[in-house]
Scaffold this motif. Structure first.
Motif, PDB file in Angstrom:
ATOM      1  N   LYS A   1      -1.546   2.265   7.891  1.00  0.00           N
ATOM      2  CA  LYS A   1      -2.486   1.969   6.820  1.00  0.00           C
ATOM      3  C   LYS A   1      -1.764   1.778   5.493  1.00  0.00           C
ATOM      4  O   LYS A   1      -2.358   1.285   4.531  1.00  0.00           O
ATOM      5  CB  LYS A   1      -3.505   3.113   6.681  1.00  0.00           C
ATOM      6  CG  LYS A   1      -4.396   3.325   7.894  1.00  0.00           C
ATOM      7  CD  LYS A   1      -5.319   4.511   7.676  1.00  0.00           C
ATOM      8  CE  LYS A   1      -6.218   4.756   8.881  1.00  0.00           C
ATOM      9  NZ  LYS A   1      -7.074   5.954   8.704  1.00  0.00           N
ATOM     10  N   ALA A   2      -0.503   2.211   5.435  1.00  0.00           N
ATOM     11  CA  ALA A   2       0.286   2.097   4.212  1.00  0.00           C
ATOM     12  C   ALA A   2       1.685   1.630   4.568  1.00  0.00           C
ATOM     13  O   ALA A   2       2.167   1.830   5.689  1.00  0.00           O
ATOM     14  CB  ALA A   2       0.349   3.445   3.487  1.00  0.00           C
TER      15      ALA A   2
ATOM     16  N   VAL B   1       4.784   5.929   2.623  1.00  0.00           N
ATOM     17  CA  VAL B   1       3.981   7.146   2.650  1.00  0.00           C
ATOM     18  C   VAL B   1       4.793   8.287   2.034  1.00  0.00           C
ATOM     19  O   VAL B   1       5.951   8.507   2.400  1.00  0.00           O
ATOM     20  CB  VAL B   1       3.572   7.513   4.094  1.00  0.00           C
ATOM     21  CG1 VAL B   1       2.823   8.838   4.116  1.00  0.00           C
ATOM     22  CG2 VAL B   1       2.708   6.407   4.696  1.00  0.00           C
TER      23      VAL B   1
ATOM     24  N   VAL C   1       0.865  -1.185   0.000  1.00  0.00           N
ATOM     25  CA  VAL C   1       0.000   0.000   0.000  1.00  0.00           C
ATOM     26  C   VAL C   1       0.901   1.234   0.000  1.00  0.00           C
ATOM     27  O   VAL C   1       1.767   1.390   0.867  1.00  0.00           O
ATOM     28  CB  VAL C   1      -0.931   0.017   1.228  1.00  0.00           C
ATOM     29  CG1 VAL C   1      -1.825   1.263   1.188  1.00  0.00           C
ATOM     30  CG2 VAL C   1      -1.784  -1.245   1.268  1.00  0.00           C
TER      31      VAL C   1
ATOM     32  N   LEU D   1      -3.206   4.816  -1.990  1.00  0.00           N
ATOM     33  CA  LEU D   1      -4.082   5.486  -1.037  1.00  0.00           C
ATOM     34  C   LEU D   1      -3.829   6.981  -1.169  1.00  0.00           C
ATOM     35  O   LEU D   1      -2.762   7.480  -0.801  1.00  0.00           O
ATOM     36  CB  LEU D   1      -3.763   4.997   0.384  1.00  0.00           C
ATOM     37  CG  LEU D   1      -4.640   5.500   1.529  1.00  0.00           C
ATOM     38  CD1 LEU D   1      -6.077   5.038   1.343  1.00  0.00           C
ATOM     39  CD2 LEU D   1      -4.098   5.012   2.864  1.00  0.00           C
TER      40      LEU D   1
ATOM     41  N   ALA E   1      -1.982   7.755   7.862  1.00  0.00           N
ATOM     42  CA  ALA E   1      -1.643   6.547   7.099  1.00  0.00           C
ATOM     43  C   ALA E   1      -0.323   5.958   7.574  1.00  0.00           C
ATOM     44  O   ALA E   1      -0.135   4.732   7.579  1.00  0.00           O
ATOM     45  CB  ALA E   1      -1.571   6.872   5.608  1.00  0.00           C
TER      46      ALA E   1
ATOM     47  N   ALA F   1       0.764   5.297   0.143  1.00  0.00           N
ATOM     48  CA  ALA F   1      -0.041   6.490   0.423  1.00  0.00           C
ATOM     49  C   ALA F   1       0.624   7.700  -0.219  1.00  0.00           C
ATOM     50  O   ALA F   1       1.824   7.930  -0.036  1.00  0.00           O
ATOM     51  CB  ALA F   1      -0.190   6.700   1.925  1.00  0.00           C
TER      52      ALA F   1
END
Length: 316
Positions: free
Chosen positions: A145-146, A149, A99, A130, A140, A101
């Motif tokens: 969440k990632a 970033v 992921v 993201l 994030a 971001a």
């Protein structure tokens, strides 16, 4: 769950006969006896409602149904091979998904060459982008969440690799009154307050911020710079926006940089931050290295070291 009656081995024999043009060459390519290949095709024809191969003299010929099933068999075998490759990659510690971001300040089109290179090196690792704004970018990272970033603020306790400097410019439609002032005169902050401004809404859940200079008496708040551009192009407001987002509009004359007093501008750094710099997988490390190399080559900043804790990998 109902199990399929036809095995992958039978589908592989069918595909090999079609690709090689004969049972003998198919058997050689599969490292099997010709009799085992012939038996697999016979069983395949028995199990399907209609035969997929017919003999024309000494040559196997696809039937109408066989042409359709050949395409399906090819896809099925490719998926089975991909599943095995994925299992091998996972066993080697290669991530199945990353992921990334990206703060809205960074125009995402700049990343397409990087993502393309990465996908060629790690075709079985999925990428999820993201798109975040303001504190949403920090969240994030802090909430993991990632994996990687890209943002302009490095939280306490984290390290950031500087990638690029974002030039923020005040922009409006060429016919907007703010663009009618001579470049030598320049517009000060008091004059800007009289005009409607478009600002960016925070995507974070913990706090709300608006991006940009907030001195205007009238403000329209939007969630993405793409919406800002639509408002600017019809002359309804001005905005402070990253130059990369409006470069084409400025070149084409659909938007114009507002002449500010003393040539005032803002420069915002973009950093690359790792959610777990001490335990990066090989695919995450490779993507980080590609990002670093890409922006180092853009001329914005000097070449930088690999993010702390991550080692580059040449891919599988």
């Amino acid at each position: 769950m109902k199990l399929p009656r036809i095995s992958l081995e039978q589908w592989a024999a069918f595909k090999a006969v079609v690709d090689e043009g004969s049972f003998a060459r198919a058997a050689e390519s599969l490292n099997k006896s010709q009799s085992s290949v012939s038996y697999a095709i016979a069983r395949l024809n028995d199990l399907l409602p209609a035969p997929v191969l017919e003999l024309a003299g000494r040559k196997a010929v696809l039937t109408r149904e066989g042409k359709v099933m050949y395409r399906r068999a090819t896809q099925l075998l490719a998926q089975a091979e991909a599943a095995e490759q994925t299992a091998q990659l996972l066993a080697r510690g290669i991530e199945s998904e990353i992921v990334l971001a990206i703060d809205g300040l960074l125009e995402p089109g700049q990343l397409i060459p990087v993502l393309d290179q990465f996908s060629q090196r790690y075709p079985l690792t999925r990428l999820r982008l993201l798109e975040t704004q303001l504190s949403g970018t920090t969240e994030a990272l802090l909430e993991k969440k990632a994996d990687i970033v890209l943002g302009n603020q490095v939280p306490v306790g984290h390290l950031g690799t500087p990638l690029k400097s974002i030039r923020m410019v005040a922009v409006a439609h060429p016919d907007h009154p703010l663009c009618q002032t001579g470049a030598d005169a320049g517009i000060n902050d008091w004059e800007l307050r009289s005009w409607r401004q478009v600002v960016l809404r925070d995507s974070g859940t913990r706090r709300e911020q608006d991006a940009g200079w907030l001195g205007s008496e009238q403000r329209w708040t939007v969630s993405h710079f793409s919406t800002t551009l639509k408002v600017l192009r019809v002359g309804l407001a001005f905005a402070f926006i990253p130059y990369d987002w409006v470069a084409t509009d400025i070149q084409q004359g659909t938007l114009k940089i507002v002449p500010l007093s003393l040539g005032a501008e803002r420069q915002l750094p973009i950093y690359m931050m790792m959610a777990a710099s001490d335990s990066c997988g090989p695919a995450t490390s490779a993507l980080a290295e590609l990002l670093k190399q890409h922006f180092a080559g853009s001329g914005d900043l000097a070449p930088l070291r690999t993010p702390s804790g991550c080692t580059s990998d040449d891919g599988p």
